[in-house]
Design a protein around this motif. Structure first.
Motif, PDB file in Angstrom:
ATOM      1  N   THR A  57       0.840  -1.205   0.000  1.00  0.00           N
ATOM      2  CA  THR A  57       0.000   0.000   0.000  1.00  0.00           C
ATOM      3  C   THR A  57       0.876   1.257   0.000  1.00  0.00           C
ATOM      4  N   HIS A  58       1.998   1.211   0.735  1.00  0.00           N
ATOM      5  CA  HIS A  58       2.935   2.340   0.718  1.00  0.00           C
ATOM      6  C   HIS A  58       4.257   1.918   1.337  1.00  0.00           C
ATOM      7  N   GLY A  59       5.209   2.851   1.331  1.00  0.00           N
ATOM      8  CA  GLY A  59       6.579   2.479   1.660  1.00  0.00           C
ATOM      9  C   GLY A  59       7.004   2.662   3.099  1.00  0.00           C
ATOM     10  N   HIS A  60       6.085   2.958   4.012  1.00  0.00           N
ATOM     11  CA  HIS A  60       6.506   3.074   5.408  1.00  0.00           C
ATOM     12  C   HIS A  60       6.969   1.720   5.952  1.00  0.00           C
ATOM     13  N   LEU A  61       7.921   1.796   6.895  1.00  0.00           N
ATOM     14  CA  LEU A  61       8.530   0.592   7.482  1.00  0.00           C
ATOM     15  C   LEU A  61       7.489  -0.410   7.988  1.00  0.00           C
ATOM     16  N   ASP A  62       6.460   0.104   8.642  1.00  0.00           N
ATOM     17  CA  ASP A  62       5.473  -0.805   9.238  1.00  0.00           C
ATOM     18  C   ASP A  62       4.534  -1.411   8.192  1.00  0.00           C
ATOM     19  N   HIS A  63       4.799  -1.114   6.912  1.00  0.00           N
ATOM     20  CA  HIS A  63       4.011  -1.722   5.828  1.00  0.00           C
ATOM     21  C   HIS A  63       4.867  -2.534   4.855  1.00  0.00           C
ATOM     22  N   CYS A  64       6.186  -2.296   4.847  1.00  0.00           N
ATOM     23  CA  CYS A  64       7.019  -3.022   3.873  1.00  0.00           C
ATOM     24  C   CYS A  64       8.279  -3.635   4.479  1.00  0.00           C
ATOM     25  N   GLY A 144      -3.459   9.451  -0.299  1.00  0.00           N
ATOM     26  CA  GLY A 144      -3.163  10.771   0.262  1.00  0.00           C
ATOM     27  C   GLY A 144      -2.395  10.765   1.574  1.00  0.00           C
ATOM     28  N   HIS A 145      -1.637   9.721   1.840  1.00  0.00           N
ATOM     29  CA  HIS A 145      -0.952   9.569   3.135  1.00  0.00           C
ATOM     30  C   HIS A 145       0.518   9.959   3.014  1.00  0.00           C
ATOM     31  N   ILE A 146       1.236   9.312   2.115  1.00  0.00           N
ATOM     32  CA  ILE A 146       2.581   9.757   1.724  1.00  0.00           C
ATOM     33  C   ILE A 146       2.680   9.564   0.212  1.00  0.00           C
ATOM     34  N   GLY A 168      -5.010   0.676   3.398  1.00  0.00           N
ATOM     35  CA  GLY A 168      -3.667   1.166   3.713  1.00  0.00           C
ATOM     36  C   GLY A 168      -3.829   2.281   4.731  1.00  0.00           C
ATOM     37  N   ASP A 169      -2.863   3.165   4.846  1.00  0.00           N
ATOM     38  CA  ASP A 169      -3.015   4.304   5.746  1.00  0.00           C
ATOM     39  C   ASP A 169      -3.727   5.414   4.982  1.00  0.00           C
ATOM     40  N   ILE A 170      -4.720   6.013   5.615  1.00  0.00           N
ATOM     41  CA  ILE A 170      -5.541   7.032   4.963  1.00  0.00           C
ATOM     42  C   ILE A 170      -5.050   8.412   5.378  1.00  0.00           C
ATOM     43  N   ALA A 392      -0.276  12.544   9.397  1.00  0.00           N
ATOM     44  CA  ALA A 392      -0.459  11.987   8.054  1.00  0.00           C
ATOM     45  C   ALA A 392      -1.633  11.026   8.034  1.00  0.00           C
ATOM     46  N   HIS A 393      -2.249  10.831   9.217  1.00  0.00           N
ATOM     47  CA  HIS A 393      -3.383   9.910   9.310  1.00  0.00           C
ATOM     48  C   HIS A 393      -4.673  10.683   9.510  1.00  0.00           C
ATOM     49  N   ALA A 394      -5.686  10.320   8.747  1.00  0.00           N
ATOM     50  CA  ALA A 394      -7.000  10.911   8.945  1.00  0.00           C
ATOM     51  C   ALA A 394      -7.432  10.717  10.394  1.00  0.00           C
TER      52      ALA A 394
HETATM   53 ZN   LIG Z   1       2.098   4.898   6.864  1.00  0.00          ZN
END
Ligand SMILES: [Zn+2]
Length: 451
Positions: A57-64, A144-146, A168-170, A392-394
């Motif tokens: 969903t995106h490149g943050h550490l806690d996702h990849c 729209g998160h990063i 993913g993160d919103i 960065a989070h809704a």
């Molecule tokens: Zn994130």
């Protein structure tokens, strides 16, 4: 299967199987103390050798962050994501391997593992486009998160189209540089099931204007008393938005000139990726570019890439803003700056991101009078200011608004993940009361049959 980010905000990982093909949606690192460490190294709850592909969903550490580990354990398929996501994920994985090489104990994976994964990355054709992976069709929508962040819609034919959307993160509507989370959907994008994050499912942020006011006050105070402003920030996303805000304030003359240091190679490399992927920018950023002013350029900016440049930051006299990772202070160069400056009452610590349980950032947020940093006891004399308006989070309203736009078919369940349990409970109740949704709050390794 829900293999992460249940009952917490880290370690995102979902395993989806149909007709002999299995996808892993996100494969992130757990963060926050010993328990997280054990979760990162525990045996996989599914067979990595049978995973067809990973979708990020995106490149943050806690996702990849755990994708290379999945590769070391037998996964040999492609890793799909938005092109910006893959660029960011590569930086994150390289950084993880580098940190692991310098840490005690067996490294979670090494650079060679990252290289092997890098060679198998495949660029998804982008937002609103479809990519077939076996029996699945995978579509991305801007989250729209990063930079590059995506909602991932996965569909398949099971006697009619079935579809699930991973939020993913919103992100937050009106965040600078990048576009807003998707709010208009074609009717064909309707889904049966939703997996939604709920980081701030139980509260609302003050608005961005209030956040800017607070931030400006902190900087003005620093200019008066000559103290340092330490901003622990996620290298990716938060750092670039903070730079953007500072540039706007300095250009508008709202604050005097103050040195702004970004300390850390990851933050600097990520800023380069942000500069490059102009296709992800929102309209305002494009207008600024058209005026010949890059939204991520500023005059009083200094980057500290290597360790020597970083130590020189400690020698800076007078007011300065230091932005360094990690965002929750559980690693990275911010720890040294905190150790050196927390006992000085002129120091300001500005927390702009979410602080997970059991992290140094959370301890500061909770008003600890004393903290331990790398075996050193440090008294806290600094002022700690939490500015959640730059998140960065809704927030709860943002999440609910996003959910209200989503076309949903009758009968499906909404799974509430990626939040601490209280947030998940509150948000799930809101979804039931306001939208008549059927909700579930999965636990780690829960398996559900989508039918
Ligand atoms: Zn994130």
């Amino acid at each position: 299967m829900f293999a992460g980010a249940v009952g917490g905000v880290t370690g995102s990982c979902y395993h989806l199987t149909f007709d002999g093909t299995s996808l892993v949606i996100d494969c992130g690192t757990f963060q926050g103390g010993q328990i997280a460490d054990e979760l990162n190294r525990r045996p996989w709850p599914f067979d990595p050798t049978r995973v067809t592909a990973v979708v990020l969903t995106h490149g943050h550490l806690d996702h990849c962050g755990r994708v290379p580990l999945l590769g070391d354990n037998g996964f040999d398929g492609p890793v799909w994501g938005h092109s910006a996501t893959l660029d960011i994920a590569t930086l994150i994985m390289e950084d993880t391997a580098k940190i692991a090489a310098h840490s005690p104990g067996p490294p979670i994976y090494d650079r060679a593992a990252v290289e092997r994964i890098r060679g198998r990355m495949k660029r998804h054709p982008g937002y609103g486009k479809r990519q077939d992976i076996g029996p699945f069709t995978v579509e991305l929508f801007d989250a729209g998160h990063i930079l590059g962040s995506s909602h991932v819609r996965v569909s398949w034919d099971d006697g009619g189209e079935r579809a699930i959307l991973f939020s993913g993160d919103i992100g937050v509507v009106g965040s600078p540089i990048i576009r807003d989370p998707t709010s208009t959907w074609a009717p064909e994008a309707a889904v049966d099931w939703v997996v939604t994050e709920s980081t701030y499912g139980n509260r609302n942020h003050p608005d961005r204007a209030a956040a800017r006011d607070t931030f400006r006050d902190v900087i003005q105070r620093a200019l008066l008393d000559g103290g340092k402003v330490l901003i622990p920030a996620f290298a990716i996303g938060r750092t670039q938005e903070i730079l953007f805000e500072l540039d706007q304030m300095i250009q508008a003359g709202e604050v005097g000139r103050i040195p702004v240091v970004v300390d850390g190679p990851l933050s600097l490399s990520a800023t380069e990726v942000y500069r490059r992927h102009k296709g992800c920018y929102d309209e305002a950023a494009h207008e600024q570019l058209a005026r010949g002013d890059h939204p991520l350029d500023m005059d009083s900016f200094m980057g500290a890439r290597d360790g020597r440049q970083s130590s020189r930051v400690s020698d800076l006299r007078g007011a300065a803003i230091i932005i360094a990772g990690s965002g929750m202070c559980n690693g990275g160069r911010i720890r040294r700056h905190l150790a050196e400056n927390l006992d000085d009452p002129r120091t300001d610590v500005v927390l702009v991101g979410y602080q997970g349980a059991r992290t140094l950032g959370r301890a500061l947020e909770d008003g600890a009078k004393e903290v331990w940093i790398d075996n050193r006891q440090v008294p806290v004399q600094a002022r700690v200011t939490r500015i959640s308006g730059f998140s960065a989070h809704a927030d709860q309203d943002g999440l609910a608004t996003w959910y209200s736009t989503l076309p949903r078919k009758a009968g499906g369940t909404t799974f509430v993940t990626h939040g601490e349990d209280e947030s998940r409970d509150v948000y799930a109740r809101l979804l039931r009361d306001r939208f008549g949704a059927t909700t579930a709050i999965p636990q780690l390794d829960d398996v559900v049959t989508l039918a």
